[in-house]
Design a protein around this motif. Structure first.
Motif, PDB file in Angstrom:
ATOM      1  N   GLY A  34      13.003  27.619  -6.161  1.00 28.51           N
ATOM      2  CA  GLY A  34      12.769  27.788  -4.731  1.00 28.51           C
ATOM      3  C   GLY A  34      11.790  28.889  -4.387  1.00 28.51           C
ATOM      4  N   SER A  35      11.037  29.388  -5.364  1.00 32.53           N
ATOM      5  CA  SER A  35      10.091  30.484  -5.101  1.00 32.53           C
ATOM      6  C   SER A  35       9.010  30.063  -4.119  1.00 32.53           C
ATOM      7  N   ASP A  36       8.572  31.010  -3.300  1.00 40.09           N
ATOM      8  CA  ASP A  36       7.467  30.758  -2.381  1.00 40.09           C
ATOM      9  C   ASP A  36       6.175  31.302  -2.973  1.00 40.09           C
ATOM     10  N   ALA A  37       5.097  31.278  -2.186  1.00 44.21           N
ATOM     11  CA  ALA A  37       3.785  31.694  -2.681  1.00 44.21           C
ATOM     12  C   ALA A  37       3.760  33.166  -3.086  1.00 44.21           C
ATOM     13  N   LEU A  38       4.496  34.005  -2.377  1.00 47.99           N
ATOM     14  CA  LEU A  38       4.503  35.429  -2.705  1.00 47.99           C
ATOM     15  C   LEU A  38       5.124  35.671  -4.075  1.00 47.99           C
ATOM     16  N   ALA A  39       6.262  35.028  -4.329  1.00 49.03           N
ATOM     17  CA  ALA A  39       6.910  35.197  -5.626  1.00 49.03           C
ATOM     18  C   ALA A  39       6.073  34.581  -6.737  1.00 49.03           C
ATOM     19  N   THR A  40       5.515  33.410  -6.465  1.00 49.30           N
ATOM     20  CA  THR A  40       4.690  32.728  -7.469  1.00 49.30           C
ATOM     21  C   THR A  40       3.484  33.563  -7.855  1.00 49.30           C
ATOM     22  N   SER A  41       2.807  34.116  -6.864  1.00 47.52           N
ATOM     23  CA  SER A  41       1.604  34.914  -7.143  1.00 47.52           C
ATOM     24  C   SER A  41       1.947  36.184  -7.907  1.00 47.52           C
ATOM     25  N   ALA A  42       3.129  36.754  -7.652  1.00 46.15           N
ATOM     26  CA  ALA A  42       3.533  37.975  -8.363  1.00 46.15           C
ATOM     27  C   ALA A  42       3.712  37.690  -9.852  1.00 46.15           C
ATOM     28  N   VAL A  43       4.355  36.565 -10.168  1.00 53.35           N
ATOM     29  CA  VAL A  43       4.581  36.206 -11.569  1.00 53.35           C
ATOM     30  C   VAL A  43       3.268  35.864 -12.257  1.00 53.35           C
ATOM     31  N   LEU A  44       2.469  35.013 -11.627  1.00 52.20           N
ATOM     32  CA  LEU A  44       1.211  34.594 -12.239  1.00 52.20           C
ATOM     33  C   LEU A  44       0.272  35.787 -12.448  1.00 52.20           C
ATOM     34  N   ALA A  45       0.219  36.674 -11.467  1.00 54.31           N
ATOM     35  CA  ALA A  45      -0.669  37.836 -11.575  1.00 54.31           C
ATOM     36  C   ALA A  45      -0.279  38.725 -12.747  1.00 54.31           C
ATOM     37  N   LYS A  46       1.020  38.886 -12.986  1.00 55.82           N
ATOM     38  CA  LYS A  46       1.466  39.714 -14.105  1.00 55.82           C
ATOM     39  C   LYS A  46       1.086  39.084 -15.440  1.00 55.82           C
ATOM     40  N   VAL A  47       1.264  37.776 -15.565  1.00 59.27           N
ATOM     41  CA  VAL A  47       0.881  37.083 -16.798  1.00 59.27           C
ATOM     42  C   VAL A  47      -0.621  37.210 -17.024  1.00 59.27           C
ATOM     43  N   ILE A  48      -1.398  37.042 -15.971  1.00 63.30           N
ATOM     44  CA  ILE A  48      -2.855  37.129 -16.080  1.00 63.30           C
ATOM     45  C   ILE A  48      -3.287  38.545 -16.465  1.00 63.30           C
ATOM     46  N   ALA A  49      -2.682  39.535 -15.825  1.00 62.05           N
ATOM     47  CA  ALA A  49      -3.041  40.928 -16.110  1.00 62.05           C
ATOM     48  C   ALA A  49      -2.784  41.273 -17.573  1.00 62.05           C
ATOM     49  N   ASP A  50      -1.717  40.735 -18.129  1.00 63.32           N
ATOM     50  CA  ASP A  50      -1.386  41.026 -19.526  1.00 63.32           C
ATOM     51  C   ASP A  50      -2.266  40.255 -20.503  1.00 63.32           C
ATOM     52  N   GLY A  51      -2.947  39.211 -20.018  1.00 61.91           N
ATOM     53  CA  GLY A  51      -3.718  38.353 -20.915  1.00 61.91           C
ATOM     54  C   GLY A  51      -5.149  38.780 -21.151  1.00 61.91           C
ATOM     55  N   GLY A  52      -5.651  39.691 -20.340  1.00 64.37           N
ATOM     56  CA  GLY A  52      -7.014  40.175 -20.534  1.00 64.37           C
ATOM     57  C   GLY A  52      -8.081  39.125 -20.273  1.00 64.37           C
ATOM     58  N   TYR A  53      -7.906  38.327 -19.223  1.00 68.14           N
ATOM     59  CA  TYR A  53      -8.844  37.236 -18.929  1.00 68.14           C
ATOM     60  C   TYR A  53     -10.060  37.732 -18.150  1.00 68.14           C
TER      61      TYR A  53
END
Length: 260
Positions: A97-116
């Motif tokens: 049931g996550s909304d855009a705010l929760a989704t963006s928080a998770v995705l941003a953390k994964v991206i930040a850790d990936g060095g893209y």
């Protein structure tokens, strides 16, 4: 270059959808890779191919990142069969049931850790139609955002430029790496996965993570649907029989509907 593509598994656009307890019922409907995300996958592959390819062991990689239930691996596999190198799926019951705010928080953390270097997204998902996640990701990361791109040009030295069609004309925008890009449907024609690609996708790595592994705490969505009413059945149309006053009847009908 390291390119990340954010994708989402969504209910089939042609399927009948229902709300249950304020959230979309996803369990009892066919699920597919979001159509608009296929353009993002295709553009990432074209960028990599234009600069030497993304073959295993090469200088360029395309990683698919998604958030959803475990069944979302089906959608991720399609992106891999198109040619992406690997994938990361964040799956946790706390994210239901996550909304855009929760989704963006998770995705941003994964991206930040990936060095893209680049993150490419579709403009929106066909189930929510919000078109805000790419901008939210860029804001959380502090990266430049280049949205609604109809053309993308990348200089591997560290610069990306896009053509952005607006109601006022055409904008040419550029930014240094890292950057978040969202692409529109007209940017390309997504490739069909080949048999070879489908077979290869079965061997590619999908790294599954829960919230603890990502390092993000998401207790609940910031927004919630309190009520939803099904769209009423389509009513019969108004039939006007022209007996010499058809034009007048049509004008009165349009005026009643405040169309003129």
């Amino acid at each position: 270059m390291k390119i990340a593509v954010c994708v989402k598994q969504v209910p089939d656009s042609w399927a009948e959808k229902k709300m249950v307890n304020g959230v979309l019922d996803r369990e009892n409907v066919d699920a597919v890779l979001n159509d608009l995300d296929e353009y993002a996958v295709e553009e990432a592959l074209r960028i990599a191919e234009a600069h030497g390819g993304n073959e295993e062991g090469g200088a360029h990689t395309v990683t698919v990142i998604s958030m959803g239930p475990e069944r979302a691996t089906e959608a991720v596999r399609k992106a891999l069969s198109m040619g992406a190198n690997d994938a990361i799926l964040v799956s946790d019951s706390a994210l239901a049931g996550s909304d855009a705010l929760a989704t963006s928080a998770v995705l941003a953390k994964v991206i930040a850790d990936g060095g893209y270097d680049l993150v490419i997204c579709g403009t929106e998902s066909t189930d929510a139609r919000m078109s805000v996640v790419p901008a939210m990701i860029s804001a959380r990361l502090g990266w430049a955002q280049l949205t609604f791109a109809s053309k993308v040009t990348v200089n591997p030295a560290g610069k990306v430029s896009i053509t952005r069609v607006t109601e006022a004309g055409v904008d040419e925008i550029s930014a240094a790496f890292p950057a978040v890009i969202s692409v529109v449907e007209k940017i390309n024609e997504p490739r069909y996965p080949s048999f070879k690609g489908i077979m290869a996708a079965k061997k590619k790595t999908i790294e599954q993570k829960d919230l603890a592994a990502v390092g993000v705490s998401v207790q609940s969505a910031w927004s919630q649907v309190n009520d939803a009413t099904p769209r009423p059945p389509r009513a019969a149309g108004v039939k006007v029989t022209d007996e010499g006053n058809g034009g007048e009847s049509l004008v009165n009908f349009l005026a009643e509907k405040k169309l003129i």
